[in-house]
Design an enzyme around this catalytic site. Sequence first.
Site, PDB file in Angstrom:
ATOM      1  N   GLU A 110       3.025   1.290   7.322  1.00 27.78           N
ATOM      2  CA  GLU A 110       4.295   0.685   7.761  1.00 27.78           C
ATOM      3  C   GLU A 110       5.480   1.596   7.425  1.00 27.78           C
ATOM      4  OE1 GLU A 110       3.177  -3.017   5.744  1.00 27.78           O
ATOM      5  OE2 GLU A 110       3.557  -4.038   7.637  1.00 27.78           O
ATOM      6  N   GLU A 130      -4.753  -5.315   5.509  1.00 23.27           N
ATOM      7  CA  GLU A 130      -4.276  -6.497   4.772  1.00 23.27           C
ATOM      8  C   GLU A 130      -5.197  -7.701   4.904  1.00 23.27           C
ATOM      9  OE1 GLU A 130      -2.391  -4.460   6.509  1.00 23.27           O
ATOM     10  OE2 GLU A 130      -0.477  -4.118   5.529  1.00 23.27           O
TER      11      GLU A 130
HETATM   12  N1  3HC Z   1      -2.459  -1.550  -5.122  1.00 20.66           N
HETATM   13  C1  3HC Z   1      -2.787  -1.484  -6.420  1.00 20.66           C
HETATM   14  N2  3HC Z   1      -3.841  -0.802  -6.877  1.00 20.66           N
HETATM   15  C2  3HC Z   1      -4.618  -0.183  -5.983  1.00 20.66           C
HETATM   16  C3  3HC Z   1      -4.341  -0.208  -4.604  1.00 20.66           C
HETATM   17  C4  3HC Z   1      -3.198  -0.923  -4.172  1.00 20.66           C
HETATM   18  N3  3HC Z   1      -2.848  -0.971  -2.885  1.00 20.66           N
HETATM   19  N4  3HC Z   1      -5.298   0.489  -3.969  1.00 20.66           N
HETATM   20  C5  3HC Z   1      -6.128   0.949  -4.906  1.00 20.66           C
HETATM   21  N5  3HC Z   1      -5.718   0.554  -6.128  1.00 20.66           N
HETATM   22  C6  3HC Z   1      -6.304   0.882  -7.427  1.00 20.66           C
HETATM   23  C7  3HC Z   1      -7.702   0.321  -7.595  1.00 20.66           C
HETATM   24  O1  3HC Z   1      -7.668  -0.994  -8.104  1.00 20.66           O
HETATM   25  C8  3HC Z   1      -8.295   1.293  -8.585  1.00 20.66           C
HETATM   26  O2  3HC Z   1      -7.820   0.937  -9.849  1.00 20.66           O
HETATM   27  P1  3HC Z   1      -8.740   1.150 -11.158  1.00 20.66           P
HETATM   28  O3  3HC Z   1      -9.056   2.614 -11.201  1.00 20.66           O
HETATM   29  O4  3HC Z   1      -7.882   0.659 -12.266  1.00 20.66           O
HETATM   30  O5  3HC Z   1      -9.958   0.322 -10.935  1.00 20.66           O
HETATM   31  C9  3HC Z   1      -7.643   2.628  -8.210  1.00 20.66           C
HETATM   32  O6  3HC Z   1      -6.476   2.284  -7.463  1.00 20.66           O
HETATM   33  C10 3HC Z   1      -8.508   3.525  -7.351  1.00 20.66           C
HETATM   34  O7  3HC Z   1      -8.970   2.750  -6.243  1.00 20.66           O
HETATM   35  P2  3HC Z   1     -10.466   2.858  -5.699  1.00 20.66           P
HETATM   36  O8  3HC Z   1     -11.406   2.850  -6.856  1.00 20.66           O
HETATM   37  O9  3HC Z   1     -10.621   1.842  -4.647  1.00 20.66           O
HETATM   38  O10 3HC Z   1     -10.432   4.344  -5.103  1.00 20.66           O
HETATM   39  P3  3HC Z   1     -11.125   4.895  -3.784  1.00 20.66           P
HETATM   40  O11 3HC Z   1     -10.768   6.330  -3.735  1.00 20.66           O
HETATM   41  O12 3HC Z   1     -12.554   4.484  -3.754  1.00 20.66           O
HETATM   42  O13 3HC Z   1     -10.399   4.140  -2.569  1.00 20.66           O
HETATM   43  C11 3HC Z   1      -8.566   3.333  -1.245  1.00 20.66           C
HETATM   44  C12 3HC Z   1      -9.056   4.358  -2.310  1.00 20.66           C
HETATM   45  C13 3HC Z   1      -9.263   3.609   0.071  1.00 20.66           C
HETATM   46  C14 3HC Z   1      -7.094   3.498  -1.114  1.00 20.66           C
HETATM   47  C15 3HC Z   1      -8.927   1.904  -1.730  1.00 20.66           C
HETATM   48  O14 3HC Z   1      -8.491   1.761  -3.071  1.00 20.66           O
HETATM   49  C16 3HC Z   1      -8.285   0.821  -0.930  1.00 20.66           C
HETATM   50  O15 3HC Z   1      -8.766   0.486   0.122  1.00 20.66           O
HETATM   51  N6  3HC Z   1      -7.199   0.232  -1.471  1.00 20.66           N
HETATM   52  C17 3HC Z   1      -6.560  -0.901  -0.881  1.00 20.66           C
HETATM   53  C18 3HC Z   1      -5.732  -0.545   0.316  1.00 20.66           C
HETATM   54  C19 3HC Z   1      -5.028  -1.753   0.853  1.00 20.66           C
HETATM   55  O16 3HC Z   1      -5.572  -2.817   0.951  1.00 20.66           O
HETATM   56  N7  3HC Z   1      -3.770  -1.576   1.229  1.00 20.66           N
HETATM   57  C20 3HC Z   1      -2.972  -2.635   1.721  1.00 20.66           C
HETATM   58  C21 3HC Z   1      -2.282  -3.304   0.595  1.00 20.66           C
HETATM   59  S1  3HC Z   1      -1.400  -4.756   1.120  1.00 20.66           S
HETATM   60  C22 3HC Z   1       0.004  -4.162   1.874  1.00 20.66           C
HETATM   61  O17 3HC Z   1       0.179  -2.991   1.931  1.00 20.66           O
HETATM   62  C23 3HC Z   1       0.948  -5.182   2.416  1.00 20.66           C
HETATM   63  C24 3HC Z   1       1.985  -4.561   3.247  1.00 20.66           C
HETATM   64  O18 3HC Z   1       1.854  -4.991   4.554  1.00 20.66           O
HETATM   65  C25 3HC Z   1       3.346  -4.877   2.771  1.00 20.66           C
END
Ligand code: 3HC
Length: 700
Positions: A110, A130
Amino acid sequence: MSRLVSYRKQGPVAVLAIENPPVNALSPGVPEGILEGLKQALGDEEVKAVVLIGGGRTFIAGADIHEFEKIHAGEARGLDMILHAITELEQSPKPVIAAIHGTAFGGGLEVAMACHYRVAVASAQVGQPEVKLGIIPGGQGTQRLPRLAGAAKAAGMCAFGEPVKAADALSCGIMDRLIEGDLLAGALAFALEVSDKTPPKASERAVQGDPAVFASLHAEANKRLRGQMAPHAAIDAVEAATRLPFRDGCKVEAQLFENCLKSDQSKGLIHAFFGERTVAKIPGIGKDVLPMPIRQAAVIGAGTMGGGISMVYANAGIPVRMKETTQEALDHGLATIRKNYANSVKRGRFSEEFVNERLRLITPQLSYDGFEQADIIVEAVFENMALKQQVFTELDGIAKPDCVLASNTSTLDIDAIAAATRRPEWVIGHHFFSPANVMRLLEIVRGKQTSRQVIATSMDLARKLRKVGVLVGNCRGFAGNRMFAPYCRESVFLVEEGNAPERVDGALYEFGMAMGPLAVQDLAGLDVGWRIRKEFRHLEKPGVRYAELDTMLCERGHYGQKTGRGFFVYDESRKASSNPEVMALAKEYAAKAGIEQRAASNDEIIERCVYALINEGARLLEEGMALGSVDIDIVYLNGYGFPAWRGGPMKYADLAGLKKVHNKVCEFQRRFPDIWQPAPLLERLAEEGATFSSYDKSRG
Ligand code: 3HC
Ligand code: NAI
């Protein structure tokens, strides 16, 4: 400058770099840092354009999901600051270019779409995931994405949350250029090219939509993400973009976002997101305990599980020797593996080349040749203690000293198996779920003497095998199956009381379970439980009610799917229909056993089955057989088809309120005193007004 966003000038281009490891989430301070950097760039006459880039391994993985937990707890507000940064970026009179590597997910995409241009390296991915958290994009993504990529593409991306590769993003209009070589250098060159152009705004583009496309996406969401509200809200928000001006569309998005965020579904899915990461952390096993590399594996037994487990290793690129006792069993096991792979090729999951490579990694054999080189040996022979002990004694004489010895037993005592060796600290349970090559769950069963290094190696290996490893204690049935027993018991009781299997399974399917409990028992084979029951009959207490109907079906030769008849009747394509015999048998048995026949409501069906899971889960937790309630939830989400949007049985209980659950369990106790007793932990937490999650604060 904010500590989370750095600012520097490279000639006439300002570079804002986000430095919020590990994934540059938009935590408090990041949007503020972007705003501050932008202001500085706009105030500097020398600056002609701005590049926004991520430091470290990624661009921006989205909003900080911890903030949503805080919003759930009433400790934080909303997305104001992110929205403010998004608006200011787009309004900038100087062109802003998002330079993307790693992932631009959620709020990350975004932010990128609010920039005027987007460039990326080929390995980058973008997406609006999301819905996987039970929410929809809340940073105007449902309004800008359709304006860049078209309504159909945008609605699909927002409804299902799947990532899109950079090349695809380029061809559908999200991306403006792919950069070869150094991303920053490419982005700076691009910035110079566009520095004197009027910055184009995605929000000002026109977009059209086809109602038929939205209708078909709703139908697809009903199938693929049954029971979830966010996918439908996401489609509706994109649809709004096709008929309303940008600002009004944003209002629709904001309302739908809020509805989703405050739902229990988002609480459940966010719990599942963090839960999967929490279970990988084992208290007392820190970074000082190094996992051992697993370069070669061996599996004993090429039956249902041994074959599947061999595929799991091969799929992860680890060579595996698979041993059987007879050529016939070995051939049969290998033929099943080939058939499974052929099906995956047919369905387009794997290429033929991939499968041939994997098959080359599996060495079928009748001897222990080469087992002395294996880093891990997984035993998957018949479920018989004497046989398992004999196998482990043999392994003790063959395996190298630092070889992990794992058993795939589903019910037997790991310590008794370990006792057959002179190295019990190397023995551990690796309880895969059937079909092992498909199911994500791996219960890792810790014996009394299992070493910390063997546990660390198993947890690390689970990730490499693309499984979710959950550490559990050594008790009968471990975590998952031990809880599953009372759940199944209640489902059979309900039939004995006169409720048709379709009603019982239907209520739980509606609740969100992937399959009803009776259909699961038919699939696993009713004879499995029957055999176990016969073995343990001497432990049954007189006067206590036990489920009899499944035994009665077995006595008539009806073992479920494998005989075409169980709680349901199955045709050749394994399609289930009702088995009229079941209700007649139930009636006859109830009359004989003095069981009252009474129609249960859907609520009663769900409560008796699901609260049975929860009550047993509470016992496990108190006994220390699971490190936390979150571990139980992750077991149930990945091994038992519990709906992720309910967070797992223990989170479901927390959301329902432990007082309510406890009261119901007490009511069931009054009705069935010999069967139901509230678990002491459930009783205590309910009295304190606490939750299982609060109990987890000291997980382990
Ligand atoms: N917020 C907070 N923490 C997050 C995060 C996020 N968006 N994404 C990842 N983390 C944290 C994980 O909890 C993890 O923490 P830890 O080491 O303490 O356990 C650390 O970051 C590393 O994450 P992964 O172990 O998952 O690392 P990978 O390299 O395997 O994957 C990734 C990376 C593909 C970015 C995966 O973490 C992921 O899919 N994250 C979520 C992405 C997501 O859902 N984004 C949308 C958020 S909602 C949003 O943006 C709303 C908007 O419309 C306003
Ligand atoms: P299976 O009967 O399909 O396969 C067992 C195989 O082991 C047979 O092919 C047999 O020939 C072979 N075998 C027996 N002794 C052997 C020996 N000494 N050396 C080499 N091979 C030998 O059984 P299944 O279902 O694969 O179960 C295996 C184990 O996995 C059991 O402990 C079971 O409890 C457990 N398990 C089973 C699950 C299931 O759904 N089937 C799920 C999870 C665990």
